[in-house]
Design an enzyme around this catalytic site. Structure first.
Site, PDB file in Angstrom:
ATOM      1  N   ASN A   1      11.710  61.677  29.826  1.00 34.60           N
ATOM      2  CA  ASN A   1      10.429  61.300  30.433  1.00 34.60           C
ATOM      3  C   ASN A   1      10.670  59.998  31.191  1.00 34.60           C
ATOM      4  OD1 ASN A   1       7.562  59.634  28.964  1.00 34.60           O
ATOM      5  ND2 ASN A   1       7.755  60.493  30.982  1.00 34.60           N
ATOM      6  N   GLY A   2      10.423  60.006  32.500  1.00 38.80           N
ATOM      7  CA  GLY A   2      10.644  58.791  33.292  1.00 38.80           C
ATOM      8  C   GLY A   2      11.334  59.129  34.598  1.00 38.80           C
TER       9      GLY A   2
ATOM     10  N   LYS B   1     -14.925  61.574  38.532  1.00 37.92           N
ATOM     11  CA  LYS B   1     -14.992  62.679  37.556  1.00 37.92           C
ATOM     12  C   LYS B   1     -15.149  64.003  38.274  1.00 37.92           C
ATOM     13  CE  LYS B   1     -13.717  61.214  34.813  1.00 37.92           C
ATOM     14  NZ  LYS B   1     -13.345  59.894  34.416  1.00 37.92           N
TER      15      LYS B   1
ATOM     16  N   HIS C   1     -23.985  52.089  56.414  1.00 32.95           N
ATOM     17  CA  HIS C   1     -22.876  51.639  57.245  1.00 32.95           C
ATOM     18  C   HIS C   1     -21.831  52.729  57.466  1.00 32.95           C
ATOM     19  CE1 HIS C   1     -24.533  47.621  57.114  1.00 32.95           C
ATOM     20  NE2 HIS C   1     -24.740  47.823  55.822  1.00 32.95           N
TER      21      HIS C   1
ATOM     22  N   LYS D   1      -2.306  62.978  31.809  1.00 33.11           N
ATOM     23  CA  LYS D   1      -3.101  62.014  31.062  1.00 33.11           C
ATOM     24  C   LYS D   1      -2.488  60.634  31.074  1.00 33.11           C
ATOM     25  CE  LYS D   1      -6.559  60.958  28.429  1.00 33.11           C
ATOM     26  NZ  LYS D   1      -7.815  60.767  29.182  1.00 33.11           N
TER      27      LYS D   1
HETATM   28  C1  F6R Z   1      -9.576  59.554  35.342  1.00 34.64           C
HETATM   29  C2  F6R Z   1      -8.449  59.071  34.580  1.00 34.64           C
HETATM   30  C3  F6R Z   1      -7.463  58.180  35.255  1.00 34.64           C
HETATM   31  C4  F6R Z   1      -7.062  57.055  34.303  1.00 34.64           C
HETATM   32  C5  F6R Z   1      -5.941  56.220  34.916  1.00 34.64           C
HETATM   33  C6  F6R Z   1      -5.570  55.047  34.033  1.00 34.64           C
HETATM   34  O1  F6R Z   1     -10.417  60.336  34.570  1.00 34.64           O
HETATM   35  O2  F6R Z   1      -8.301  59.387  33.441  1.00 34.64           O
HETATM   36  O3  F6R Z   1      -7.968  57.686  36.447  1.00 34.64           O
HETATM   37  O4  F6R Z   1      -8.181  56.273  34.045  1.00 34.64           O
HETATM   38  O5  F6R Z   1      -4.810  57.032  35.099  1.00 34.64           O
HETATM   39  O6  F6R Z   1      -5.132  55.464  32.784  1.00 34.64           O
HETATM   40  P1  F6R Z   1      -5.097  54.492  31.540  1.00 34.64           P
HETATM   41  O7  F6R Z   1      -6.488  54.082  31.234  1.00 34.64           O
HETATM   42  O8  F6R Z   1      -4.477  55.306  30.457  1.00 34.64           O
HETATM   43  O9  F6R Z   1      -4.259  53.317  31.933  1.00 34.64           O
END
Ligand code: F6R
Length: 612
Positions: free
Chosen positions: A99-100, A489, A508, A607
């Protein structure tokens, strides 16, 4: 991005790996694979979800008791069976999951090709496993030593686990800038990108630090060394995460479950941190560094996406109540522009996952420049939580749906407590206002339960606008960031193009877009700019736009004007985002479901964004 999992023990490895990959699918889901060691390596890889991988596994029982698995979010090379992990060494002896991003993979690859290596995938990962193989066979090295020597030459970010068919009881893992957790049970070891695949097996874990290599060999103690080869003391932690917390609990989607959890998660975030009756607020992170924090001249909030939106609300709250200047920065911009940050600044890093690469880089930059860093993080033990000087956990529980919902309201809750606490300490907030706001904050969970009771009506409205191709979200003051969040969202889970604007800015430019096909979501709750927002609604109506208004309970004026409305209970204006965002989350959810979208795993997203 990507999720990795590994197991070595007495049980069949494959079901454990598959179960673990399903828990990690939120990190990436364009392809997945496993390598199992049963004398020789058996590798299965498939484009698509983990269930597609399950479909190609042989029907007969796979008895291997050691293996590694991976769920991918592509960075180098398109998502397909070949680019899926694990990747094998040229001699077929080693398998590796990663991962990376290996940033200098091109130069290593070129050198390896000159020395006769051939590659079947387009990935940076395959280069790494070939490199380890070469060092291992040239130097007749143990697996961990070959891995160590290879990593000394690698630039970039990685969490890896490697197995060797000639060392059949051993898992070797290493990390730099991507997370890796080791689980230790009586007769087995686990590696994973986070603790969720591990906790149903053991609650004893070690979070690897950057530049560490872990060697897990059955029958022996876990050994952790730095890349410099110095052995490290084991820091074994006991997790209290509950497996029930991360399961769907009867819901069709994690997102709806997480939206519904918000009265509880907000209450959990407030627990022990404020008391309306006694009139106090307290955040341990603020207390710990109270001297330093009392003298800060400026606050910089660094975050991405939804967390950036909560940061904007934080700016309004802190400036209003504590009168400290606040700047809210996209972490990805802050880190690349030589910002002016110094020891008089407090940098608040907001992150649900605690692993977002850009936010982490901003944290490190702020530390280098001498600022105090406060982490507002949900994932316990995550990299940003550990990298910050101090901070507060959101206590929202695992957020699995890719679209962030409960983390957002928990972030706003914590920022409100922080603003009130700082305001009280700095004397910028009167006692009466302080007490009134604490009591109002305590009411939010029960008020939110009332908002959630309106699902049927929200679903009906979603049905009316589900076919739109564009949408506009308008809000003012504390609700302007809510407009941005509502738009995010909608676009991320339903793929409808949406934009959020401060309502007054509509004139605007965006007003040119308004016609009978344009739904306009207006957060029009009672407060200082109420009359102005009523005028904005009139302006939209005059252009025949369809108004969906979020209003304060009993507001007959806007009920008459709007095509559709959703009522939220009256609260302090500064706290309305905690209520007004929830109907917008639900509208996006129902619209996405009605459009047949994969709500929990929207296309192209992951995520935890651990790439830059
Ligand atoms: C939108 C969403 C992303 C995260 C962003 C930051 O629903 O989930 O925009 O908010 O990738 O992620 P975190 O909060 O984990 O740093």
């Amino acid at each position: 991005m990507c999720g990795i999992v590994a197991y070595s023990g007495k049980k069949a490895a494959c079901p454990i790996l598959i179960e673990g990959l399903k828990r990690l699918e939120y990190r990436g889901y364009d392809s997945s694979g496993v390598s199992l060691l049963n004398g020789s390596l058996q590798t299965f890889k498939k484009k698509g979800k983990v269930k597609d991988l399950e479909n190609i596994l042989p029907k007969e029982e796979l008895t291997a008791t050691l293996g590694i698995g991976h769920t991918r979010w592509a960075t180098h090379g398109e998502p397909n069976d070949v680019n899926a992990h694990p990747h094998l060494s040229g001699n077929g002896r080693l398998a590796l999951v990663h991962n990376g991003i290996i940033e200098n993979y091109a130069s290593i690859k070129e050198a390896l090709i000159k020395r006769g290596h051939t590659f079947s995938s387009e990935t940076d990962t395959e280069v790494l496993v070939h490199y380890i193989e070469e060092l291992q066979s040239e130097g007749k090295l143990a697996l961990e030593e070959a891995v160590r020597q290879a990593l000394l030459h690698v630039e970039g970010a990685y969490a890896i686990v490697v197995i060797d068919s000639q060392e059949p009881n051993k898992l070797v893992g290493a990390k730099k800038q991507s997370p890796l957790v080791v689980g230790i049970a009586e007769d087995s070891f686990y590696f994973a990108s986070d603790a969720t695949p591990i906790i149903s097996h053991t609650n004893k874990v070690v979070y690897l630090k950057d530049g560490e290599i872990a060697v897990a060999e059955l029958g022996k103690e876990l050994v952790i060394r730095q890349l410099s080869n110095i052995e490290q003391k084991l820091d074994v932690q006991e997790l209290s995460l509950d497996i029930q917390q991360i399961e769907k609990g009867g819901y069709e989607h994690y997102m709806l479950k997480e939206i519904d959890e918000q009265p509880k998660t907000i209450a959990d975030g407030m627990r022990g941190r404020l008391n309306g009756k006694e009139g106090w607020t307290r955040l341990d992170g603020l207390e710990e560094y109270s001297n330093r924090i009392s003298s800060v001249k400026r606050i910089i909030i660094a975050a991405c996406g939804t967390s950036w939106h909560s940061g904007l609300i934080g700016e309004y709250l802190i400036e209003e109540f504590a009168r400290i200047p606040v700047e809210v920065e996209y972490a990805s911009e802050l880190r690349y522009r030589n910002p002016i940050i110094g020891k008089d600044d407090l940098v608040i890093a907001i992150s649900q996952s605690g692993e977002t690469a850009d936010t982490l880089a901003a944290v490190n930059l702020a530390k280098e420049k001498g600022a105090l860093v406060y982490g507002l993080v949900n994932a316990v033990g995550s990299t940003i939580a550990r990298a910050s000087h101090c901070g507060s956990y959101l206590h929202a529980g695992p957020e699995i749906g890719v679209a962030s919902t409960k983390a957002f309201t928990s972030q706003v809750t914590l920022l409100a407590i922080m603003a009130l606490n700082l305001g009280m300490k700095r004397g910028t907030l009167s006692n009466t206002t302080y007490h009134r706001l604490i009591s109002a904050l305590e009411q939010i969970p029960s008020q939110l339960s009332k908002v959630l009771e309106q699902k049927e009506q929200i679903k009906y409205i979603a049905g009316e606008i589900k076919s739109a191709t564009n949408a506009l979200y308008l809000g003012r003051g504390f609700n302007f960031p809510v407009a941005l969040e509502g738009a995010l969202k909608l676009k991320e889970i339903s793929y409808i193009h949406a934009e959020g604007y401060p309502a007054a800015e509509m004139k605007h430019g965006p007003i040119a877009l308004i016609d009978i096909y344009m739904p306009v979501f207006v957060i029009a709750t009672k407060g200082g700019s109420y009359d102005k927002i009523v005028s904005n609604i009139q302006e939209v109506k005059a252009r025949k736009g369809k108004i969906i208004a979020i209003i304060t309970e009993g507001d007959e004026t806007i009920k008459d004007l709007a095509d559709y409305y959703i009522e939220i209970p009256l609260t302090e204006e500064a706290l309305t985002p905690l209520l007004s965002v929830v109907p917008l989350q639900l509208l996006s959810y129902y619209i996405a479901v009605m459009r047949g979208c994969n709500v929990d795993q929207p296309r192209n997203l992951a995520k935890s964004v651990t790439v830059e």
